[in-house]
Design a protein around this motif. Structure first.
Motif, PDB file in Angstrom:
ATOM      1  N   LYS A 220       0.829  -1.205   0.000  1.00 30.18           N
ATOM      2  CA  LYS A 220       0.000   0.000   0.000  1.00 30.18           C
ATOM      3  C   LYS A 220       0.867   1.261   0.000  1.00 30.18           C
ATOM      4  O   LYS A 220       0.560   2.243  -0.701  1.00 30.18           O
ATOM      5  CB  LYS A 220      -0.926  -0.005   1.215  1.00 30.18           C
ATOM      6  CG  LYS A 220      -1.903   1.161   1.239  1.00 30.18           C
ATOM      7  CD  LYS A 220      -2.913   1.025   2.353  1.00 30.18           C
ATOM      8  CE  LYS A 220      -2.258   1.263   3.710  1.00 30.18           C
ATOM      9  NZ  LYS A 220      -3.260   1.379   4.801  1.00 30.18           N
ATOM     10  N   ASP A 221       1.993   1.232   0.746  1.00 31.18           N
ATOM     11  CA  ASP A 221       2.897   2.387   0.744  1.00 31.18           C
ATOM     12  C   ASP A 221       3.498   2.597  -0.641  1.00 31.18           C
ATOM     13  O   ASP A 221       3.630   3.743  -1.108  1.00 31.18           O
ATOM     14  CB  ASP A 221       4.010   2.180   1.772  1.00 31.18           C
ATOM     15  CG  ASP A 221       3.479   2.234   3.201  1.00 31.18           C
ATOM     16  OD1 ASP A 221       2.390   2.806   3.403  1.00 31.18           O
ATOM     17  OD2 ASP A 221       4.141   1.674   4.104  1.00 31.18           O
ATOM     18  N   CYS A 222       3.837   1.476  -1.304  1.00 35.15           N
ATOM     19  CA  CYS A 222       4.391   1.601  -2.663  1.00 35.15           C
ATOM     20  C   CYS A 222       3.358   2.190  -3.619  1.00 35.15           C
ATOM     21  O   CYS A 222       3.677   3.037  -4.463  1.00 35.15           O
ATOM     22  CB  CYS A 222       4.867   0.239  -3.161  1.00 35.15           C
ATOM     23  SG  CYS A 222       6.284  -0.446  -2.276  1.00 35.15           S
ATOM     24  N   ALA A 223       2.112   1.730  -3.515  1.00 28.65           N
ATOM     25  CA  ALA A 223       1.075   2.236  -4.404  1.00 28.65           C
ATOM     26  C   ALA A 223       0.781   3.702  -4.127  1.00 28.65           C
ATOM     27  O   ALA A 223       0.544   4.487  -5.064  1.00 28.65           O
ATOM     28  CB  ALA A 223      -0.192   1.399  -4.238  1.00 28.65           C
ATOM     29  N   ARG A 224       0.796   4.080  -2.833  1.00 28.95           N
ATOM     30  CA  ARG A 224       0.537   5.485  -2.503  1.00 28.95           C
ATOM     31  C   ARG A 224       1.657   6.379  -3.035  1.00 28.95           C
ATOM     32  O   ARG A 224       1.400   7.471  -3.545  1.00 28.95           O
ATOM     33  CB  ARG A 224       0.389   5.627  -0.994  1.00 28.95           C
ATOM     34  CG  ARG A 224       0.040   7.048  -0.581  1.00 28.95           C
ATOM     35  CD  ARG A 224      -0.371   7.150   0.871  1.00 28.95           C
ATOM     36  NE  ARG A 224       0.634   6.561   1.733  1.00 28.95           N
ATOM     37  CZ  ARG A 224       0.411   5.539   2.560  1.00 28.95           C
ATOM     38  NH1 ARG A 224      -0.810   4.994   2.586  1.00 28.95           N
ATOM     39  NH2 ARG A 224       1.351   5.063   3.340  1.00 28.95           N
ATOM     40  N   HIS A 225       2.901   5.906  -2.929  1.00 25.95           N
ATOM     41  CA  HIS A 225       4.018   6.697  -3.433  1.00 25.95           C
ATOM     42  C   HIS A 225       3.955   6.811  -4.955  1.00 25.95           C
ATOM     43  O   HIS A 225       4.302   7.849  -5.530  1.00 25.95           O
ATOM     44  CB  HIS A 225       5.349   6.062  -3.007  1.00 25.95           C
ATOM     45  CG  HIS A 225       6.551   6.847  -3.416  1.00 25.95           C
ATOM     46  ND1 HIS A 225       7.176   6.668  -4.644  1.00 25.95           N
ATOM     47  CD2 HIS A 225       7.241   7.839  -2.784  1.00 25.95           C
ATOM     48  CE1 HIS A 225       8.201   7.495  -4.736  1.00 25.95           C
ATOM     49  NE2 HIS A 225       8.263   8.224  -3.615  1.00 25.95           N
ATOM     50  N   ALA A 226       3.496   5.717  -5.610  1.00 26.41           N
ATOM     51  CA  ALA A 226       3.388   5.748  -7.071  1.00 26.41           C
ATOM     52  C   ALA A 226       2.123   6.454  -7.532  1.00 26.41           C
ATOM     53  O   ALA A 226       1.923   6.605  -8.746  1.00 26.41           O
ATOM     54  CB  ALA A 226       3.401   4.323  -7.620  1.00 26.41           C
ATOM     55  N   LYS A 227       1.275   6.879  -6.590  1.00 29.60           N
ATOM     56  CA  LYS A 227       0.034   7.583  -6.882  1.00 29.60           C
ATOM     57  C   LYS A 227      -0.863   6.771  -7.831  1.00 29.60           C
ATOM     58  O   LYS A 227      -1.481   7.319  -8.748  1.00 29.60           O
ATOM     59  CB  LYS A 227       0.322   8.960  -7.481  1.00 29.60           C
ATOM     60  CG  LYS A 227       1.072   9.888  -6.527  1.00 29.60           C
ATOM     61  CD  LYS A 227       1.307  11.255  -7.140  1.00 29.60           C
ATOM     62  CE  LYS A 227       2.057  12.161  -6.164  1.00 29.60           C
ATOM     63  NZ  LYS A 227       2.295  13.508  -6.742  1.00 29.60           N
ATOM     64  N   SER A 228      -0.912   5.448  -7.584  1.00 27.42           N
ATOM     65  CA  SER A 228      -1.773   4.567  -8.362  1.00 27.42           C
ATOM     66  C   SER A 228      -3.047   4.330  -7.575  1.00 27.42           C
ATOM     67  O   SER A 228      -3.094   3.499  -6.647  1.00 27.42           O
ATOM     68  CB  SER A 228      -1.053   3.243  -8.642  1.00 27.42           C
ATOM     69  OG  SER A 228      -1.909   2.340  -9.304  1.00 27.42           O
ATOM     70  N   ASN A 229      -4.094   5.095  -7.906  1.00 23.00           N
ATOM     71  CA  ASN A 229      -5.330   5.028  -7.127  1.00 23.00           C
ATOM     72  C   ASN A 229      -5.992   3.648  -7.223  1.00 23.00           C
ATOM     73  O   ASN A 229      -6.498   3.120  -6.225  1.00 23.00           O
ATOM     74  CB  ASN A 229      -6.307   6.099  -7.601  1.00 23.00           C
ATOM     75  CG  ASN A 229      -5.839   7.495  -7.233  1.00 23.00           C
ATOM     76  OD1 ASN A 229      -5.010   7.667  -6.329  1.00 23.00           O
ATOM     77  ND2 ASN A 229      -6.344   8.495  -7.937  1.00 23.00           N
TER      78      ASN A 229
END
Length: 823
Positions: A220-229
């Motif tokens: 989830k942290d990786c997705a949030r950093h990549a801004k992948s909603n």
């Protein structure tokens, strides 16, 4: 002692823990490097060089069943663990505590590892503060941990046992997960995501939900950093589906998921409905991460369908999230958009852990294959769940691993075939019916009509033909069970059952010969007729009828095979038209005592040229009326000798089932079982006369003279109440006198006058003796003469006169007639 390597002493102050774990990490790393350099399975460059120089053994795997401590990867892993603890310990202490003077005022002491100040010794706090200030930074420790974990993974990959056990899988997954967290701390989100994505399927497949939860938080942290909603939403939904270890964790996870759904308005989340089992199950394949968040099962009522006829698709959806999902609409997506279906009323909401069932009606059409591929749930917040159903050519395996609280509703269990997501239109049955009937029971030797009917219930058929095949039953059964009755064609070569094109026996059809039907229009009918001839009785035969042709009016783009076939099977059986019993009648009430071939009680019939055969013929044709035209007695089956014994004019005598007639015909002396009656008959409404052969199956009757002959004589007409004389005449054809005893055994219905028993001696060479009995019949009507027993003492044998010889009718006397008149 190795204990300090695992746990620091309890007396050690917190500020000294970084120094302790730094020392432990150095020890483990040094031992790992030494082990890799000094063992054949170490894999280091120095070990390879030593093996090449001959100073060390050649590279080889570790000993079988060697403990993990034999492997360098174990110690690199331990060094990485110690380095991680060093980083956490360093973060928990203040490196400036006791070090306010800065590093410049401290100098190396007199001894190794000691420090001093210009004006004198330093305190313990100053010492620890100075040491902690010289520790590597947090990024450097993370980099060192990644290096150690990478070495541990490489060594384990080369030397660890590859037994496929859960322990081995967990070891590698744990190392990869640790590496992923390290890259996450180091800010390398791409490498971290790649490693998290590789380890998450292992945890899902093995059901290690606690470990999976930590991995999902990193993802989830990786997705949030990549801004992948969309990816962030999927991870939040999966975390919410896990539920956490407590109710508060589930609520918090669901709140995060709902917040992610609000941020991802209009996003479509694709969920594959595959085969991965729920937590706690050991088997399954790769599946979509959200397969446990929302469950969907579907199936048609059958795997085949007929174009133009509606069929139902039953769908059941269940949310495993801890909160209710409001649903705006539901859409069934098909491979062909012609069948796409959307409804805003089928499902209004998905409560937590509750099934919702709805039905989609589909009407297949030619040229448009039917295959439901997905179900799209559009939530009120705009998020769409696309539930991929798969190819669906078999029953869904998900039924078997649903948890007890997920038991499918009764409507799903009884109303559909789960997993059948596509319909086979190519195998659509031909809309026609084919019937084969028999006109009444088939009788042996008779040609029986067999009507055929082809009725279209929707489809047309061009250039149709009908192929009939007869498969006879087991020949082990014998016609003896039917009294040996046969047709006149029984000796003809060929099968027992013959199909005919016309009612004459000369139009036999060849095997697999077809009958032209022609074109049958939609809604039309074709009728025809063939005929069946049973030459010999046997077990039932099977008639297979196959209708072949080309579907008419089929669209070219339908993809359906134009050639069509329809099959039906019928059972053919036949029965004998008659049953017959035969017995030989000699001179009236004359019987012989035979010693070499005795029958029951020593009595047999004595044959001579004047004797006759009495045949009782019964009609056995069920529900049929038979007209008997003539009866011919034959000597031998060839019929080359015989005589007409009955000839009925004007179409014969009609007899129904169970009717019988008595036929007397000559019996040839010395004859055997080859004598027969040839009955010519016809069925009402039949195709012509039929001949049936009724063999006179009976025991061989001896000819010539016998030792003793007994004749029962009685007046031909008796009156009740009037005395009459019954005489037993005994003839002796032997060369010696014979002593006989004649005795009345049973005299029911008669009154006697005189003795009931007499002892006589019969002279030899044709001598005769008469034994009279005087008696009076009591009642009128059918009755039996008294039962007589003749004992030949010289032969040691008895002769009992049969029942048939004692049958007679007693006429009412004058007194009985007068009494009847008065009444």
């Amino acid at each position: 002692s190795a204990k300090p390597l695992r746990r620091p002493p309890g007396w050690l102050p917190p500020a000294a823990l970084p120094r302790h774990w730094s020392w432990v990490a150095r020890q483990h790393r040094a031992f790992a490097e030494l082990l890799s350099q000094r063992t054949p399975w170490g894999g280091s460059a120095s070990a390879a060089a030593g093996a090449a120089a001959g100073t060390m053994p050649l590279p080889s795997p570790p000993p079988p069943n060697a403990p993990m401590t034999y492997l360098p990867g174990f110690w690199y892993h331990a060094a990485a663990n110690a380095t991680e603890r060093l980083r956490r310990a360093a973060e928990s202490v203040d490196v400036d505590e006791g070090n306010s003077g800065g590093d410049g005022k401290y100098v190396d002491g007199r001894y190794v590892g000691t420090f001093a100040r210009g004006d004198g010794p330093i305190t313990d706090a100053e010492y620890l503060g100075h040491v902690n200030s010289r520790l590597p930074s947090a990024p450097e420790l993370v980099k060192t941990s990644i290096e150690l974990l990478t070495k541990a993974h490489d060594h384990f990959k080369r030397t660890a046992p590859k037994d496929g056990s859960a322990g081995s899988a967990r070891l590698f997954a744990s190392i990869v997960a640790r590496l992923a967290r390290g890259y996450l701390l180091a800010g390398d989100f791409v490498s971290s995501k790649r490693l998290f994505d590789s380890v998450a399927p292992v945890y899902r497949r093995e059901g290690w939900d606690d470990l999976l939860g930590g991995v999902l938080m990193g993802m989830k942290d990786c997705a949030r950093h990549a801004k992948s909603n969309s990816e962030h939403l999927e991870i939040c939904l999966e975390i919410a589906a896990l539920g956490g270890t407590s109710a508060s964790d589930a609520v918090a996870a669901m709140a995060a998921a709902q917040a992610a759904m609000e941020d991802a308005n209009g996003t479509e989340v694709t969920i594959g409905m595959g085969t991965t089992p729920r937590s706690g199950h050991s088997s399954g394949g790769d599946d979509h991460p959200l397969a446990r968040a929302v469950h969907c099962v579907a199936g048609f009522g059958a795997s085949h369908a007929v174009p133009g006829e509606p069929i139902e698709l039953t769908v059941a959806v269940r949310s495993c999230l801890p909160a209710t999902l409001p649903v705006k609409s539901v859409t069934a997506v098909f491979g062909d958009g012609l069948y796409d279906w959307t409804s805003e009323d089928a499902v209004s909401e998905l409560p937590a852990r509750t099934w919702r069932v709805f039905v989609v009606k589909v009407t297949p059409a030619w040229g448009h294959p039917v295959n439901v591929v997905a179900l799209v749930l559009t939530l009120a917040n705009g998020v769409r769940f696309r539930l991929e159903l798969g190819d669906g050519n078999r029953e869904s395996p998900r039924r078997g691993w649903l948890a007890p609280d997920e038991r499918l509703p009764a409507a799903v269990n009884s109303g559909c075939n789960l997993g059948v997501h596509s319909l086979n239109l190519r195998a659509a049955p031909l809309k026609m019916s084919l019937s084969v009937n028999i006109d009444g029971p088939a009788l042996l030797g008779e040609v029986t009509a067999m009507p055929l009917a082809v009725v279209s219930t929707g489809d047309g058929l061009d250039d149709a033909e009908l192929v009939l095949t007869v498969k006879e039953g087991d020949k082990a059964s014998s016609t003896r069970e039917n009294g040996g009755i046969r047709g006149v064609e029984a000796s003809a070569p060929g099968p027992d059952v013959v199909l005919l094109r016309a009612p004459d026996s000369q139009s036999a059809m060849q095997p697999r010969e077809s009958i032209a039907v022609g074109n049958v229009s939609a809604g039309g009918t074709w009728r025809g007729k063939v005929y069946v001839l049973w030459r010999r009785l046997g077990p039932p035969a099977t008639l297979a009828a196959e209708l072949r042709g080309v579907r008419s009016g089929l669209p070219a783009e339908s993809g359906v095979e134009a050639n069509a076939a329809l099959e039906t099977v019928a059972e053919l059986s036949a029965r004998a038209p008659f049953t017959a019993t035969h017995r030989v009648l000699s001179a009236y009430r004359t019987f012989a005592l035979v010693l070499d071939e005795p029958a029951s009680a020593g009595t047999v019939e004595h044959a001579s040229d004047g004797d006759v055969t009495a045949s009782t013929v019964s009609v056995a044709a069920a529900g049929s009326i038979l007209a008997v035209d003539s009866v011919r007695a034959t000597k031998g089956f060839k019929g080359d000798e015989g005589a007409i014994v009955r000839n009925e004019p004007n179409g014969g005598v009609e007899l129904g089932e169970g009717d019988e007639f008595l036929q007397l015909w000559p019996h040839w002396a010395g004859g055997d079982a080859k004598d027969a009656l040839n009955v010519t008959w016809r069925r009402r409404g039949g195709f012509g006369p039929v001949q049936s052969v009724l063999p006179a199956s009976r025991s061989r009757v001896p000819g010539g003279k016998v030792p003793l002959t007994v004749t029962l004589e009685c007046p031909p007409r008796l009156h009740a109440g009037a005395p009459f004389q019954m005489e037993v005449r005994c003839r002796n054809d032997t060369s010696t006198p014979q002593a006989l005893t004649v005795r009345v055994v049973d005299c029911a219905g008669f009154v006697y006058s005189g003795a009931r028993s007499a002892d006589v001696t019969v002279d030899p060479d044709g001598g005769q003796t008469h034994v009279p009995f005087t008696l009076t019949a009591v009642d009128s009507g059918e009755t039996l003469l008294p039962d007589l027993e003749i004992t030949a003492k010289g032969f040691g044998a008895q002769l009992r006169l049969p029942r048939e010889s004692r049958e007679l009718y007693v006429v009412a006397g004058e007194r009985q007639q007068a009494a009847t008149a008065v009444v």
